[in-house]
Design an enzyme around this catalytic site. Sequence first.
Site, PDB file in Angstrom:
ATOM      1  NE  ARG A   1      -0.723  -0.148   4.973  1.00  0.00           N
ATOM      2  CZ  ARG A   1      -1.187  -0.777   6.038  1.00  0.00           C
ATOM      3  NH1 ARG A   1      -2.225  -1.576   5.945  1.00  0.00           N
ATOM      4  NH2 ARG A   1      -0.615  -0.631   7.222  1.00  0.00           N
TER       5      ARG A   1
ATOM      6  CD  GLU B   1       1.884   2.312   6.640  1.00  0.00           C
ATOM      7  OE1 GLU B   1       2.192   2.410   7.822  1.00  0.00           O
ATOM      8  OE2 GLU B   1       0.799   1.831   6.266  1.00  0.00           O
TER       9      GLU B   1
ATOM     10  CD  GLU C   1      -1.687  -3.557   9.325  1.00  0.00           C
ATOM     11  OE1 GLU C   1      -1.326  -2.501   9.886  1.00  0.00           O
ATOM     12  OE2 GLU C   1      -2.262  -3.581   8.229  1.00  0.00           O
TER      13      GLU C   1
END
Length: 880
Positions: free
Chosen positions: A464, A466, A729
Amino acid sequence: MRTLSIVLMGLAAAGYTQAQESAAARAPQKLRCESLVEPMAVDAVPPRLSWMPVGEARGAVQTAYQIQVSKEAAVAPGEVWDSGRVQSAQSVHVPYGGPGLESGQTYYWRVRYWDDRGAQSGWSRPARIGVGLLNRADWKGKFIGGGNALRKEFSVAGRVVEAKAFIAGVGYYELRINGVKIGDHVLDPAYTPFAKRIFYEAYDVTQSVRQGDNAVGVMLGEGWFGNRLALVQINVELEGGRKVEFHSDESWQAGQSPILEDSVYHGERYDARLEQEGWDRPKFEAAGWKEAVAGEQPKAELSAQMMPPVRVVGDITPPAPASPKQGVWVYDMGQNFSGWVKLKVRGPRGTTVRMRHAELLYDTGMVNVENLRSARATDYYTLRGDGEETWEPRFTYHGFRYVELTGYPGAPPMDAVTGRVVHSDVKPAGGFAASKPVLNRIQRLVEWGITSNLHSIPTDCNQRDERMGWMADAHLSAEAAMMNFDMEAFYRMWLRSMRDDQAEDGSVPDTVPRSRYAQGPADPAWGSAYPLILWYSWEQYGDRGLLAQHFEGIRRWSDFLWSRSEGGILNFVKFGDWVPLEKTPGNLVSTAYSYWSADIVAKVAAVLGKSAEEQAYRQRAEQVKQAFHGRFFNAELGVYGNGSQTSNVLALYLDLVPPNERGRVRGNLNHDLIYKWNSHLSTGIHGTKYLLPYLTRTGAADLAYDIATRTDYPSWGYMLENGATTVWELWQKREGPSMNSHNHPALTSIGGWFMTELAGISMQTGGAGYEKVLIRPQVVRDLQWASGSMETVRGAVASAWTRSDEGLKLEVTIPFGSSAEIQIPKLQKRGAALSEGGTLLMQNRAPKGSTAGVNGVRETDSSFVVQAGGGRYSFEMKGW
């Protein structure tokens, strides 16, 4: 027969050199040589040298060594430095002791050793020390830009003896000489705190630069810098000793490459119609190219990129794609990984093929990109139209399992798409396997989850918008990473970035390099990655010099936490125990990490002989310990904080519980795990890391095993049952767009438990670098066998056990020169006997015989305890 492996370590650390050779002093033998990675540039001198002496005799140790350094590959004795015979058992991180090494010069070194029997090994095969450009003044050129392609023609008047290319980039780069890409790295340079440090790479281009006309070309990408500049220098030595240099300046030409757009997050757009054949070769007609522009020259320090580069490390060939809609083709790679796809296509000129990458699919079969947030993760290729075309991006990467292909002319053939696995090329250094299939499947999640998040920094995710160096994810996965891969140089470079990013008040950011996510000082549970990864590196690799480099940095971090504390309690918290099923008070987590940081500073001070600092930080740690218990212990209930699993396990694991309360707190933790959570954990990323090791070391290994092997929610097995190929996650499967990474390394920490507890490979208290090995396997529940192995700085360590109705067999390997305590569990409490290699050592607590390398055996109620030296051993325990 004796073997030598030699390794080069720079003071600021490096990729490494390893060469192996077999020789015997008493009888001539044919040498066996194996060369691994050799760094082209070490930027800190003097370097430190390591080697691995291996002898067949059990228990043998090195007693002396001799090192020779030369400017010639033949290593002329004493030309640069000859250590002479040095009486020492040290074979790891030995400082070079000769005259100063010259900037840009190549040296070669070799070593031999003597063992405790007086036997001398043969010389190792020479290994290279490539010294980088040590001073900024050694760089003659400028950072230039003005386009995303740069070129320069130059002429060499003489036969080339040696040529080296040095290149630094503010943004990604690809270096080309005479029409050929130089090296096999991708996505260089590594991500650093750019205001402080920019990495350069060095290449041996002797075979690329030729007498007469030459051309150098550089393609530039945006990378993490958000800019496109390059600094290039080519140093050439000609026959006769004359030296010439070619470097980047405004005389270079700047142009537009076929790359129209590139972004780490969004992907790459490439128009093959804009390709200019021969642009990176001599005699190119550079119509439309303009003079390069000297950009603002960075004030950052230029440092050699002494770490494993990012490379294409493998290919994945997917099965035939599905077609959920007309003109849409969706490939399932079968594995979540980091990288990109190589496209093969044939079609009309101007046709544009789109490749969209995702971790998830909708029920319709279309790719689900919601969890990528703002990252487009899409590549575009526009065809030249002149036959079969093959393309892959240069300056982006994606985290994905699925690829959606649209715009493809006709139905794609079977080889239209190939997955390219891309990450920092850390060498595999360990492995684990067991009789329980779910454990092996989790081990695979661990390995892919770690490597696909190594992109010059340890990222939190790979898909993503990030992909940052979040400190908590990194320190929680670090031990598992070190036990499975050679991470020494990788973490050494990242520790340097932590120091670069440290603020005046001693704080470090939540992400390193500092990013838009890192506002203000790091959460204590995040910033404590600095002392923790330093300490783990010391334990695994035994480099005292690394501790010395960072002692001041970790001391300042502990001081920062203390300055924010009130009576020892640290109420400063941003994240706490991230993504738990049962919340834990944030200030409890912060205070626990404040204690741990102070404790590590004291330990490092002890190693470095800083007695005053050791005493001061032990006192600080004790103050925090007392404050922690006073604030968070509930005497009525016998729990810490709110009684969550993380609250209790942090207190217990870090020994923050007074001796008279440990049994009660431990009992309450076990009761919570078994009866409230039905042998499941409720922890977030921090509690999870320490739960299984704590249970195992306090006699509850069976419970830890039960938790590790569950396949219902919440567990690693639940991820597997729901199609995971990397660690998630979150414990739960979520389809929403936000916290939904299906490739996050924090929960890979279980990989460390596999190695240290089930395989049983660890170190004795006070040991570092596997000089003092501890083998202590856990024979649990229905597990019939387990094995683990690691390549350490001193050589291979391995443990493999199998049990049967008769007893237990344990195969052990200990590195040359190391000592070991080997604890062999007794499966029955009745009579037992221990043999090694067929020789009975002990029976019914009575010593019997002895074998080479075994220095002592004793028997306890639960195990046989063997003291041994280096070598291979085969133990068999039988009970009746």
